[in-house]
Design a protein around this motif. Structure first.
Motif, PDB file in Angstrom:
ATOM      1  N   VAL A 167     -32.410  14.011  -4.762  1.00 38.27           N
ATOM      2  CA  VAL A 167     -33.594  14.659  -5.346  1.00 38.27           C
ATOM      3  C   VAL A 167     -33.713  14.458  -6.859  1.00 38.27           C
ATOM      4  N   TYR A 168     -32.600  14.131  -7.532  1.00 40.25           N
ATOM      5  CA  TYR A 168     -32.675  13.913  -8.987  1.00 40.25           C
ATOM      6  C   TYR A 168     -32.739  12.425  -9.347  1.00 40.25           C
ATOM      7  N   TYR A 190     -25.311  23.815   0.028  1.00 37.95           N
ATOM      8  CA  TYR A 190     -24.689  23.006   1.092  1.00 37.95           C
ATOM      9  C   TYR A 190     -23.708  23.848   1.900  1.00 37.95           C
ATOM     10  N   ASN A 218     -26.377  18.030  -9.049  1.00 35.98           N
ATOM     11  CA  ASN A 218     -26.453  19.403  -9.517  1.00 35.98           C
ATOM     12  C   ASN A 218     -25.127  20.028  -9.078  1.00 35.98           C
ATOM     13  N   GLY A 235     -33.287  25.966 -12.759  1.00 32.48           N
ATOM     14  CA  GLY A 235     -33.032  24.807 -11.898  1.00 32.48           C
ATOM     15  C   GLY A 235     -34.283  24.028 -11.591  1.00 32.48           C
ATOM     16  N   SER A 242     -39.797  18.049  -5.723  1.00 40.51           N
ATOM     17  CA  SER A 242     -39.533  19.226  -6.547  1.00 40.51           C
ATOM     18  C   SER A 242     -39.128  18.878  -7.970  1.00 40.51           C
ATOM     19  N   TRP A 274     -23.552  21.724  -5.101  1.00 40.86           N
ATOM     20  CA  TRP A 274     -24.675  22.672  -5.080  1.00 40.86           C
ATOM     21  C   TRP A 274     -24.411  23.647  -3.935  1.00 40.86           C
TER      22      TRP A 274
HETATM   23  N1  PLP Z   1     -30.768  19.424  -3.668  1.00 44.27           N
HETATM   24  C1  PLP Z   1     -30.299  19.734  -4.874  1.00 44.27           C
HETATM   25  C2  PLP Z   1     -29.101  19.020  -5.370  1.00 44.27           C
HETATM   26  C3  PLP Z   1     -30.897  20.731  -5.641  1.00 44.27           C
HETATM   27  O1  PLP Z   1     -30.418  21.038  -6.852  1.00 44.27           O
HETATM   28  C4  PLP Z   1     -32.017  21.415  -5.124  1.00 44.27           C
HETATM   29  C5  PLP Z   1     -32.666  22.509  -5.862  1.00 44.27           C
HETATM   30  O2  PLP Z   1     -32.118  23.108  -6.753  1.00 44.27           O
HETATM   31  C6  PLP Z   1     -32.491  21.042  -3.862  1.00 44.27           C
HETATM   32  C7  PLP Z   1     -31.849  20.052  -3.161  1.00 44.27           C
HETATM   33  C8  PLP Z   1     -33.641  21.757  -3.222  1.00 44.27           C
HETATM   34  O3  PLP Z   1     -34.850  21.216  -3.555  1.00 44.27           O
HETATM   35  P1  PLP Z   1     -36.191  21.781  -2.960  1.00 44.27           P
HETATM   36  O4  PLP Z   1     -36.775  22.673  -4.009  1.00 44.27           O
HETATM   37  O5  PLP Z   1     -37.024  20.553  -2.737  1.00 44.27           O
HETATM   38  O6  PLP Z   1     -35.922  22.508  -1.710  1.00 44.27           O
END
Ligand code: PLP
Length: 387
Positions: A204-205, A129, A174, A40, A236, A126
């Protein structure tokens, strides 16, 4: 025997991907060759200028506590980034930094949910949540998306009740890589205004998007959406900085203040060294990023073509670095994706994440955060195993 654990642990599941990582490590330690497509995180290095900025932060002795929400310099860089790239104008006290997007989300649920509050989560989701919402005392309400993974507004509307407090959006997504259309975001935003609930938008993506898809920040589409949206982001995935731990957020001042209060009583600021690096990451173009996205685009073609050749029905992802596909025609004796992924691990030496924790047990997630050579080998091994 009495347990030492709190009742809230009854329902908490360990992160599915972290559990898979541990399993892969164990098999490798036993001498098995495993191609891990459960990954991931980008398999790329942090951009050079960002690494240099991190080293400078150490040399300049940026080793003290900072304000819990992050240094003023970092918060200014966050505001400028949101304005420049997302068309979102947040005031300095409407943004903050945390230890990754995960902590941003946890602060958010803790700050806004009371016992029994409902949060709409779109399938596939994901898994974090759902577990975080429950930890905060809330109740996730799952709503199936359409076959192409776009949100189904009729189903979302039907799921709204008097207790609906929030909807969580994740585009690009994700595990399925869907990028929500502008129209779908507007429909959801209008519903949130009509029914008076918050919007959490996990972006985040956002930088990993394949044309012609375009990423839209829902908060930028209408001032009324902006006023009720919490926009979540992190370095990240966009900057290949998972281990540095830096997430950031913009939203209504009252909510951000509460999130900062929670962070101030739990972890305090994210690492001061990481914050030094983050200023560079956010303030300047990093030339490595488009190259990374270009490579992901080629791998996406490779994986989708290989899966289609096997007879797997593929919804081509428009963003992120995952393909989420229905493998149920190959289950052959196993009841769900957990059993199927176990079979692939044993028989093909390939690790995929089962769809169960994402809410869709006929599916599995294939990550293409691995070299093209690895991906080609893995696809050959999976094809042979399912034959
Ligand atoms: N949000 C999504 C959709 C993710 O896939 C991830 C990590 O896999 C995160 C948030 C978490 O990111 P971070 O590593 O910045 O905590």
């Amino acid at each position: 025997m009495n347990s030492w654990l709190s009742a809230r642990m009854d329902d908490l599941k360990p992160s599915a991907t972290l559990a898979l990582n541990a399993r892969v490590r164990k098999l490798r330690a036993d001498g098995r060759k495993i191609i891990d497509l459960g990954i991931g995180e980008p398999d790329f290095d942090t951009p050079a200028a960002v690494k240099e900025a991190g080293k400078r932060a150490i040399d300049e002795n940026k080793s003290h506590y900072t304000p819990s929400a992050g240094t003023l310099e970092l918060r200014k860089a966050i505001c400028a980034k949101f304005s420049r790239e997302n068309n979102l104008d947040y005031a300095i006290d409407a943004v903050m930094a945390s230890n990754g997007a995960k902590q941003v989300l946890y602060n958010l649920f803790m700050a806004t949910l009371s016992a029994g509050d409902e949060v709409i989560v779109l399938l596939p989701y994901w898994f974090t949540y759902a577990d975080q919402i429950k930890l905060a005392g809330g109740k996730p309400v799952f709503v199936q998306s359409k076959e192409d993974f776009q949100p189904d507004l009729n189903k979302i509307r039907a799921a709204v009740t008097g207790r609906t407090r929030m909807i969580v959006l994740n585009s690009p997504s994700n595990p399925c890589g869907v990028v929500y259309s502008r129209e779908a975001l507007i429909e959801i935003g209008e519903l949130a205004v009509e029914k008076n609930f918050l919007i959490a938008s996990d972006e985040v993506y956002e930088k990993i998007v394949y044309p012609p898809a375009v990423h839209h920040s829902i908060a930028a589409l209408d001032k009324r959406f902006f006023d009720r949206t919490i926009t979540i982001n992190a370095l990240s995935k966009s900057h290949a900085m998972t281990g540095w731990r830096l997430g950031y957020v913009g939203g209504p001042r009252e909510v951000i203040k509460a999130m900062d209060d929670i962070q101030g009583q739990t972890t305090s600021n994210p690492s001061s060294i990481t914050q030094g690096a983050a200023v560079e990451a956010l303030a300047n173009e990093q030339p490595e990023i488009p190259l990374m996205v270009k490579e992901f685009a080629q791998r996406r073609e490779l994986v989708c073509a290989a899966l289609e050749k096997m007879g797997v029905k593929v919804v081509k992802p428009s963003g992120a670095f995952y393909v989420f596909a229905d493998f149920s025609p190959f289950f052959n004796g196993v009841s769900d994706s957990v059993g199927f992924c176990e079979f692939l691990l044993e028989k093909a030496g390939v690790a995929l994440v089962p769809g169960n924790p994402f809410g869709m047990p006929n599916y599995a997630r294939v990550s293409f955060a691995s070299s093209r050579q690895n991906l080609a080998q893995a696809m050959d091994a999976v094809a042979a195993a399912v034959r």
